[in-house]
Design a protein around this motif. Structure first.
Motif, PDB file in Angstrom:
ATOM      1  N   MET A   1       0.858  -1.168   0.000  1.00  0.00           N
ATOM      2  CA  MET A   1       0.000   0.000   0.000  1.00  0.00           C
ATOM      3  C   MET A   1       0.908   1.237   0.000  1.00  0.00           C
ATOM      4  O   MET A   1       1.788   1.364   0.830  1.00  0.00           O
TER       5      MET A   1
ATOM      6  N   ARG B   1      -8.614   0.753 -11.009  1.00  0.00           N
ATOM      7  CA  ARG B   1      -7.842  -0.459 -10.754  1.00  0.00           C
ATOM      8  C   ARG B   1      -7.404  -0.513  -9.289  1.00  0.00           C
ATOM      9  O   ARG B   1      -7.548  -1.538  -8.616  1.00  0.00           O
ATOM     10  N   ARG B   2      -6.901   0.600  -8.774  1.00  0.00           N
ATOM     11  CA  ARG B   2      -6.462   0.644  -7.379  1.00  0.00           C
ATOM     12  C   ARG B   2      -7.639   0.421  -6.423  1.00  0.00           C
ATOM     13  O   ARG B   2      -7.505  -0.280  -5.422  1.00  0.00           O
TER      14      ARG B   2
ATOM     15  N   ARG C   1     -10.406  -1.303  -7.008  1.00  0.00           N
ATOM     16  CA  ARG C   1     -10.751  -2.735  -7.039  1.00  0.00           C
ATOM     17  C   ARG C   1      -9.726  -3.574  -6.272  1.00  0.00           C
ATOM     18  O   ARG C   1     -10.083  -4.520  -5.572  1.00  0.00           O
ATOM     19  N   ASP C   2      -8.427  -3.221  -6.407  1.00  0.00           N
ATOM     20  CA  ASP C   2      -7.389  -3.945  -5.660  1.00  0.00           C
ATOM     21  C   ASP C   2      -7.581  -3.778  -4.155  1.00  0.00           C
ATOM     22  O   ASP C   2      -7.406  -4.736  -3.394  1.00  0.00           O
ATOM     23  N   LEU C   3      -7.928  -2.568  -3.715  1.00  0.00           N
ATOM     24  CA  LEU C   3      -8.173  -2.335  -2.289  1.00  0.00           C
ATOM     25  C   LEU C   3      -9.390  -3.120  -1.806  1.00  0.00           C
ATOM     26  O   LEU C   3      -9.395  -3.648  -0.688  1.00  0.00           O
ATOM     27  N   GLU C   4     -10.399  -3.236  -2.638  1.00  0.00           N
ATOM     28  CA  GLU C   4     -11.581  -4.026  -2.274  1.00  0.00           C
ATOM     29  C   GLU C   4     -11.236  -5.515  -2.223  1.00  0.00           C
ATOM     30  O   GLU C   4     -11.606  -6.212  -1.271  1.00  0.00           O
ATOM     31  N   ARG C   5     -10.522  -6.011  -3.223  1.00  0.00           N
ATOM     32  CA  ARG C   5     -10.156  -7.438  -3.265  1.00  0.00           C
ATOM     33  C   ARG C   5      -9.241  -7.836  -2.116  1.00  0.00           C
ATOM     34  O   ARG C   5      -9.337  -8.948  -1.599  1.00  0.00           O
ATOM     35  N   SER C   6      -8.348  -6.924  -1.730  1.00  0.00           N
ATOM     36  CA  SER C   6      -7.391  -7.245  -0.660  1.00  0.00           C
ATOM     37  C   SER C   6      -8.045  -7.250   0.722  1.00  0.00           C
ATOM     38  O   SER C   6      -7.467  -7.736   1.680  1.00  0.00           O
TER      39      SER C   6
ATOM     40  N   ASP D   1      -2.772   4.900  -2.473  1.00  0.00           N
ATOM     41  CA  ASP D   1      -3.797   4.033  -1.880  1.00  0.00           C
ATOM     42  C   ASP D   1      -4.314   4.642  -0.578  1.00  0.00           C
ATOM     43  O   ASP D   1      -5.515   4.617  -0.311  1.00  0.00           O
TER      44      ASP D   1
END
Length: 149
Positions: free
Chosen positions: A1, A36-37, A39-44, A5
């Motif tokens: 992060m 993209r960032r 979605r990555d924060l949501e997925r993580s 982020d």
């Protein structure tokens, strides 16, 4: 992060209803990298979800108490039964297991003192495995729902 982020998280904690376009402008990214960032924060799991912060008084739940529970014993079955019973009480809006004594901290909302007394007598005092309940009334909210730093 990284810092970007963290900026995204800070903006969303202030206003979770921002569109991706608004968010991208605030953190000075173009739309695609921001999306993209996000979605990555949501997925993580860094972003666990989105919700409205509701004023308890607007719902007639302006009375709040903090209840400390001390258990008779800390075996797995007793703890599981207690935690399951606490989770089933909608007026308990926060329940935390603590190290040391007391064993649990519960934040409880109700309409007023008589409603809290009924909840205490009928539900909280009958929780499984409890040796002692100690409660204190909240006089004033000083910090509430603060965004994480």
């Amino acid at each position: 992060m990284d810092d970007v982020d963290r900026k995204i998280l800070a903006e969303l904690q202030q206003d979770g209803r921002l569109t991706v376009t608004e968010l991208a402008a605030r953190v000075r990214l173009s739309l695609s990298p921001c999306h993209r960032r996000l979605r990555d924060l949501e997925r993580s799991g860094a972003i666990r979800g989105y919700r409205a912060v509701v004023d308890p008084e607007a719902l007639g739940l302006g009375f709040e108490a903090v209840v400390f529970a001390t258990m008779q014993q800390g075996d797995r079955d007793t703890v599981a039964a207690f935690e399951e019973a606490v989770a089933a009480i909608p007026h308990v809006v926060l329940a935390q297991r603590l190290f040391g004594d007391p064993d649990y901290l519960l934040r409880v909302v109700s309409a007023d003192l008589p409603a809290f007394q009924r909840l205490y007598d009928e539900r909280l005092a009958t929780l499984p495995g409890v040796r002692r309940l100690t409660s204190t009334l909240v006089m004033k909210q000083v910090v509430r729902d603060r965004p994480l730093p």
